[in-house]
Design an enzyme around this catalytic site. Structure first.
Site, PDB file in Angstrom:
ATOM      1  N   ASP A   1      41.146  34.767  35.343  1.00 21.22           N
ATOM      2  CA  ASP A   1      41.535  34.628  36.743  1.00 21.22           C
ATOM      3  C   ASP A   1      42.368  33.356  36.938  1.00 21.22           C
ATOM      4  OD1 ASP A   1      41.691  35.216  39.422  1.00 21.22           O
ATOM      5  OD2 ASP A   1      39.690  34.482  39.921  1.00 21.22           O
TER       6      ASP A   1
ATOM      7  N   ASN B   1      42.755  46.413  41.498  1.00 21.00           N
ATOM      8  CA  ASN B   1      44.070  45.774  41.338  1.00 21.00           C
ATOM      9  C   ASN B   1      45.257  46.676  41.720  1.00 21.00           C
ATOM     10  OD1 ASN B   1      43.119  43.696  38.479  1.00 21.00           O
ATOM     11  ND2 ASN B   1      43.161  43.200  40.656  1.00 21.00           N
TER      12      ASN B   1
HETATM   13  C1  FPP Z   1      43.931  37.411  37.633  1.00 24.35           C
HETATM   14  O1  FPP Z   1      44.786  36.450  38.172  1.00 24.35           O
HETATM   15  C2  FPP Z   1      44.537  38.064  36.485  1.00 24.35           C
HETATM   16  C3  FPP Z   1      44.858  39.382  36.409  1.00 24.35           C
HETATM   17  C4  FPP Z   1      44.626  40.320  37.524  1.00 24.35           C
HETATM   18  C5  FPP Z   1      45.511  39.984  35.243  1.00 24.35           C
HETATM   19  C6  FPP Z   1      45.245  39.398  33.894  1.00 24.35           C
HETATM   20  C7  FPP Z   1      46.279  39.889  32.974  1.00 24.35           C
HETATM   21  C8  FPP Z   1      46.902  39.210  31.991  1.00 24.35           C
HETATM   22  C9  FPP Z   1      46.542  37.853  31.581  1.00 24.35           C
HETATM   23  C10 FPP Z   1      48.031  39.830  31.244  1.00 24.35           C
HETATM   24  C11 FPP Z   1      47.785  41.105  30.505  1.00 24.35           C
HETATM   25  C12 FPP Z   1      46.558  41.125  29.694  1.00 24.35           C
HETATM   26  C13 FPP Z   1      46.404  41.449  28.382  1.00 24.35           C
HETATM   27  C14 FPP Z   1      45.018  41.580  27.854  1.00 24.35           C
HETATM   28  C15 FPP Z   1      47.485  41.647  27.437  1.00 24.35           C
HETATM   29  P1  FPP Z   1      45.199  36.546  39.718  1.00 24.35           P
HETATM   30  O2  FPP Z   1      46.553  37.158  39.781  1.00 24.35           O
HETATM   31  O3  FPP Z   1      44.148  37.269  40.485  1.00 24.35           O
HETATM   32  O4  FPP Z   1      45.235  35.028  40.083  1.00 24.35           O
HETATM   33  P2  FPP Z   1      44.934  34.345  41.495  1.00 24.35           P
HETATM   34  O5  FPP Z   1      43.482  34.614  41.798  1.00 24.35           O
HETATM   35  O6  FPP Z   1      45.219  32.895  41.242  1.00 24.35           O
HETATM   36  O7  FPP Z   1      45.868  34.968  42.487  1.00 24.35           O
END
Ligand code: FPP
Length: 262
Positions: A37, A85
């Site tokens: 996250d 998501n």
């Molecule tokens: C949360 O950050 C993260 C995600 C919803 C996606 C995670 C995905 C990756 C790191 C890339 C693809 C993964 C792999 C395994 C290859 P957020 O966007 O919710 O952050 P925020 O809470 O700060 O807005």
């Protein structure tokens, strides 16, 4: 797998090296699950579009997969995309799916070299054919590997997983009176794998976000303020060291207390 393998990739005298020495390799968590996250916040801090946070997060994924395999972790599960998501802007969803496909294509050789078995957990419904193709190809190619099992949770929801398992039990005609927790656990996506011992969440949020709800019943939870794109092997080692200092009771009491009749 073990100290020498971790030390082979970290600079002498670095914090990672010192942490690697603190790990008890005989008491590793079998399964580590990670809620990645903070990508959006990482990007916002740099005045970049949110997707740049996801892009940067790929380096953290690589680092964590490598250190887990070198440590000797049995199962690593990363939460890449939840059923919730889909509510994000379509352009962001499309970048996330694209990054996943690219990651799998680029990392497949490394997964093979390290004997890692890849699996996707989650629902296939709603995933585009090209994403499904890439996932299936990676699962097929790594399917006979005997080292660390690496799950990516994609289009995953803990409640949906439990409902799907209940449907499977009914469809299989399992006698409801005979159905027990062990058998039910086998019907989940993670059937055949140990439950997570350690759940890591980055970016300081104190939530489980519908992740592995059944499986984390007794997991130790470790939360760090570090945002996912800044998370590296050092943080992972910190989490393992912290986990090993915890006392796990599974609802019981301390063993010495049992002996003392307390
Ligand atoms: C949360 O950050 C993260 C995600 C919803 C996606 C995670 C995905 C990756 C790191 C890339 C693809 C993964 C792999 C395994 C290859 P957020 O966007 O919710 O952050 P925020 O809470 O700060 O807005």
């Amino acid at each position: 797998m073990g100290l020498a393998d971790v030390l082979a990739t970290v600079p002498d005298g670095s914090p990672q090296a010192s942490l690697a020495h603190q790990v008890d390799y005989a008491r590793l968590p079998s399964h580590v699950a990670v809620i990645m996250d903070g990508n959006g916040r990482w990007a916002a801090q740099r005045r970049l579009p949110r997707v740049e946070g996801h892009r940067a997060g790929i380096d953290s994924v690589r680092d964590v997969v490598e250190v887990s395999a070198r440590l000797g972790i049995d199962v690593l599960t990363l939460y890449a995309f939840s059923v919730e998501n889909w509510k994000r802007p379509p352009a962001e969803v499309s970048v996330l799916m694209g990054l996943l496909k690219r990651y799998l294509r680029l990392e497949l050789d490394t997964l093979m070299e390290n004997d890692i078995r890849f699996r996707v957990i989650g629902s296939e419904d709603g995933l585009s054919p090209d994403v499904r193709f890439e996932l299936a190809a990676a699962e097929r190619r790594t399917g006979a590997n005997g080292g660390m099992r690496f799950n990516i949770a994609l289009n995953y929801g803990g409640r949906a997983e439990i409902v799907a398992a209940a449907r499977r039990a009914i469809a299989a005609g399992i006698d409801p009176q005979a159905l027990d927790e062990r058998q039910f656990g086998e019907l989940l996506y993670t059937g055949g794998q140990p439950d997570p011992d350690l759940l890591i969440r980055t970016s300081g949020e104190m939530r489980v976000s519908n992740f592995l709800l059944w499986q984390i019943a007794y997991a130790e939870i470790w939360v760090t303020d570090t945002l996912w794109p800044d998370f590296r092997s050092r943080h992972f080692l910190e989490a393992v060291v912290a986990y090993q200092k915890r006392e796990r009771r599974y609802g019981g009491i301390k063993e010495e207390a049992v002996g003392a009749g307390r």
